[in-house]
Design a protein around this motif. Structure first.
Motif, PDB file in Angstrom:
ATOM      1  N   THR A 131       6.721  39.171 -21.651  1.00 23.25           N
ATOM      2  CA  THR A 131       5.690  40.156 -21.992  1.00 23.25           C
ATOM      3  C   THR A 131       4.587  39.547 -22.626  1.00 23.25           C
ATOM      4  N   THR A 132       3.261  40.022 -22.663  1.00 21.60           N
ATOM      5  CA  THR A 132       2.117  39.624 -23.104  1.00 21.60           C
ATOM      6  C   THR A 132       1.620  40.812 -23.855  1.00 21.60           C
ATOM      7  N   ILE A 169      -2.388  46.166 -27.430  1.00 26.49           N
ATOM      8  CA  ILE A 169      -2.010  46.404 -25.779  1.00 26.49           C
ATOM      9  C   ILE A 169      -1.156  45.424 -25.190  1.00 26.49           C
ATOM     10  N   GLY A 170      -0.239  46.137 -24.213  1.00 24.67           N
ATOM     11  CA  GLY A 170       0.866  44.910 -23.747  1.00 24.67           C
ATOM     12  C   GLY A 170       1.324  45.308 -22.655  1.00 24.67           C
ATOM     13  N   ALA A 171       2.290  44.375 -21.900  1.00 24.76           N
ATOM     14  CA  ALA A 171       2.701  44.862 -20.703  1.00 24.76           C
ATOM     15  C   ALA A 171       3.864  43.684 -20.370  1.00 24.76           C
ATOM     16  N   GLY A 172       4.915  44.043 -19.762  1.00 25.61           N
ATOM     17  CA  GLY A 172       6.106  43.305 -19.094  1.00 25.61           C
ATOM     18  C   GLY A 172       6.602  43.790 -18.024  1.00 25.61           C
ATOM     19  N   PHE A 173       6.857  42.915 -17.075  1.00 26.33           N
ATOM     20  CA  PHE A 173       7.297  43.530 -15.650  1.00 26.33           C
ATOM     21  C   PHE A 173       8.320  42.216 -15.271  1.00 26.33           C
ATOM     22  N   LEU A 174       9.393  42.665 -14.741  1.00 29.85           N
ATOM     23  CA  LEU A 174      10.624  41.782 -14.446  1.00 29.85           C
ATOM     24  C   LEU A 174       9.972  41.163 -13.201  1.00 29.85           C
ATOM     25  N   GLU A 175       9.385  41.770 -12.143  1.00 29.33           N
ATOM     26  CA  GLU A 175       8.974  41.106 -11.056  1.00 29.33           C
ATOM     27  C   GLU A 175       7.616  40.161 -11.082  1.00 29.33           C
ATOM     28  N   TYR A 176       7.131  40.165 -12.176  1.00 28.13           N
ATOM     29  CA  TYR A 176       5.714  39.420 -12.467  1.00 28.13           C
ATOM     30  C   TYR A 176       5.773  38.686 -13.579  1.00 28.13           C
ATOM     31  N   LEU A 182      -1.932  40.091 -15.900  1.00 22.92           N
ATOM     32  CA  LEU A 182      -1.974  41.390 -15.576  1.00 22.92           C
ATOM     33  C   LEU A 182      -2.497  42.236 -16.736  1.00 22.92           C
ATOM     34  N   ILE A 183      -2.309  41.862 -17.972  1.00 19.32           N
ATOM     35  CA  ILE A 183      -2.731  42.690 -19.226  1.00 19.32           C
ATOM     36  C   ILE A 183      -4.256  42.222 -19.365  1.00 19.32           C
ATOM     37  N   LEU A 184      -4.824  41.004 -18.929  1.00 14.69           N
ATOM     38  CA  LEU A 184      -6.133  40.952 -19.194  1.00 14.69           C
ATOM     39  C   LEU A 184      -6.881  41.718 -18.029  1.00 14.69           C
ATOM     40  N   LYS A 185      -6.438  41.930 -16.815  1.00 12.35           N
ATOM     41  CA  LYS A 185      -6.910  42.796 -16.068  1.00 12.35           C
ATOM     42  C   LYS A 185      -6.765  44.323 -16.358  1.00 12.35           C
ATOM     43  N   TYR A 186      -5.811  44.543 -16.963  1.00 17.65           N
ATOM     44  CA  TYR A 186      -5.592  45.995 -17.247  1.00 17.65           C
ATOM     45  C   TYR A 186      -6.686  46.360 -18.471  1.00 17.65           C
ATOM     46  N   ILE A 197      -9.086  40.340 -30.051  1.00 19.53           N
ATOM     47  CA  ILE A 197      -8.738  39.283 -31.332  1.00 19.53           C
ATOM     48  C   ILE A 197      -7.671  38.344 -31.303  1.00 19.53           C
ATOM     49  N   ASP A 198      -6.566  38.788 -30.602  1.00 19.14           N
ATOM     50  CA  ASP A 198      -5.525  37.838 -30.463  1.00 19.14           C
ATOM     51  C   ASP A 198      -4.621  38.059 -29.143  1.00 19.14           C
ATOM     52  N   ILE A 199      -4.009  37.269 -28.515  1.00 18.06           N
ATOM     53  CA  ILE A 199      -3.233  37.390 -27.448  1.00 18.06           C
ATOM     54  C   ILE A 199      -2.258  36.384 -27.376  1.00 18.06           C
ATOM     55  N   ARG A 200      -0.977  36.803 -27.132  1.00 16.41           N
ATOM     56  CA  ARG A 200       0.208  35.744 -27.047  1.00 16.41           C
ATOM     57  C   ARG A 200       1.335  36.380 -26.350  1.00 16.41           C
ATOM     58  N   GLY A 201       2.078  35.702 -25.840  1.00 18.76           N
ATOM     59  CA  GLY A 201       3.254  36.339 -25.162  1.00 18.76           C
ATOM     60  C   GLY A 201       4.410  36.104 -25.659  1.00 18.76           C
ATOM     61  N   ALA A 202       5.684  36.423 -25.362  1.00 17.88           N
ATOM     62  CA  ALA A 202       7.085  36.209 -25.687  1.00 17.88           C
ATOM     63  C   ALA A 202       8.148  36.847 -24.553  1.00 17.88           C
ATOM     64  N   PRO A 203       9.278  36.150 -24.582  1.00 21.82           N
ATOM     65  CA  PRO A 203      10.318  36.944 -23.654  1.00 21.82           C
ATOM     66  C   PRO A 203      11.239  37.869 -24.535  1.00 21.82           C
ATOM     67  N   ILE A 204      11.498  38.810 -23.921  1.00 20.33           N
ATOM     68  CA  ILE A 204      12.372  39.950 -24.604  1.00 20.33           C
ATOM     69  C   ILE A 204      13.681  39.920 -23.696  1.00 20.33           C
TER      70      ILE A 204
END
Length: 326
Positions: A131-132, A169-176, A182-186, A197-204
């Motif tokens: 996810t991001t 604002i965030g997103a997470g998709f198994l196939e991508y 994706l989130i920057l485009k969204y 202000i801040d952007i970072r990712g992590a696995p769930i």
């Protein structure tokens, strides 16, 4: 004196360390790869749980909107606060200040009587979704929590109020796996050139964990895979772990018995996620429409109580006037 090491300073590890440090005479050391907690997420907790160490509430959410392939499917408002937006980083870091914390490289197993694994998904011994999360400053601020599903993928976008003028604002998709792209485009499509202000990712975690021995929180697999919510189950597991250690119970037996209902609820979501994941696009749309259009199922989804007992609770809540239609 009993010496306890806790590996991982997230929700479960920090809460357990704090409880042991302040309420027992055990020697407790916390090990993590970071000096401060910075893992990103939606910072959302269903308003059905109060932790033993209070957190600061930044926002109370009553309104929800659900989109499917760009179309608004359902918009609902509850009479009472359904979700809390909390200051998760502040809450965890305040607890960590009370505990001796060392870099994980300094951990030596032979120096401790008990070692508790609270490292979240980072052993990578289960399937994860990448996810991001971005904090975005915008004039288009609203107090509604938004879920947006794209049936080409297994997962969703979210937009949650964080504090006045700032959205989570965030997103997470198994196939991508490149959810950042994706989130920057969204964000650009939704908010133009709004300031990030801040952007970072992590696995769930989104699959079961085989080895639960001496594990708590997400390391134990306690994340609801349909929503990604792990704060509440992780905190509950830390409370149960504290009880087991304080009472000198058999740790693994106590955890298995005391968390049985929670694991059952998580396992049901694992099953439902598998059904959705391997369904056709048309069936995915049908399943999501059924979920969004049914107030009882939607209520159960928002509080991660998709079990027979949980759905019965939702029926009672709705009969008692728990929501307003939009």
């Amino acid at each position: 004196m009993t010496k306890i090491a806790i590996l991982g300073g997230g929700v479960s590890g920090s809460l357990l360390a704090y409880l042991l440090r302040t309420r027992t005479n055990y020697e407790v050391n916390l090990f993590d790869i970071k000096d401060k907690y910075v893992k990103p997420c939606g910072d959302i907790v269903p308003n059905v749980y109060t932790p033993p160490i209070p957190w600061d509430v930044k926002f109370r959410i009553k309104r929800f909107a659900f989109y499917l392939d760009g179309e608004l499917i359902h918009d609902i408002e509850y009479r009472n606060t359904k979700w809390l937006v909390i200051d998760k980083w502040g809450w965890i870091n305040k607890m960590r200040e009370k505990v001796k914390t060392y870099h994980q490289s300094k951990f030596n197993r032979k120096n401790y009587d008990k070692v508790i694994d609270a490292k979240g998904p980072y052993d990578m011994d289960r399937e994860v979704v990448y996810t991001t999360r971005a904090l975005v400053k915008t004039e288009k601020f609203d107090d509604v929590a938004v879920f947006e599903f794209d049936t080409k993928y297994t997962g969703f976008y979210w937009i949650f109020p964080n504090e006045d003028g700032i959205l989570n604002i965030g997103a997470g998709f198994l196939e991508y796996k490149n959810s950042r792209e994706l989130i920057l485009k969204y964000i650009k499509e939704k908010y133009g050139n709004a300031k990030i202000i801040d952007i970072r990712g992590a696995p769930i975690s989104i699959s079961p964990v085989k080895d639960k021995n001496y594990r708590i929180g997400e390391a134990r697999g306690l994340v609801f895979p349909l929503s990604g919510e792990g704060i509440r189950p992780s905190a509950i597991s830390a409370e149960r772990a504290f009880e087991a250690l304080y009472k000198e119970e058999n740790f693994n037996e106590y955890m298995e018995n005391s968390l049985k209902k929670l694991h059952y609820a998580v396992d049901i979501q694992h099953m439902l996620l598998r059904v959705y994941r391997y369904s056709s696009l048309s069936l995915r749309r049908s399943l999501l429409r059924i979920l969004f259009k049914n107030d009882i199922l939607l209520d159960a989804y928002l509080e991660d109580k998709i079990t027979f007992e949980g759905i019965s609770e939702s029926v009672k809540a709705i009969k008692n006037g728990g929501l307003l239609r939009k």
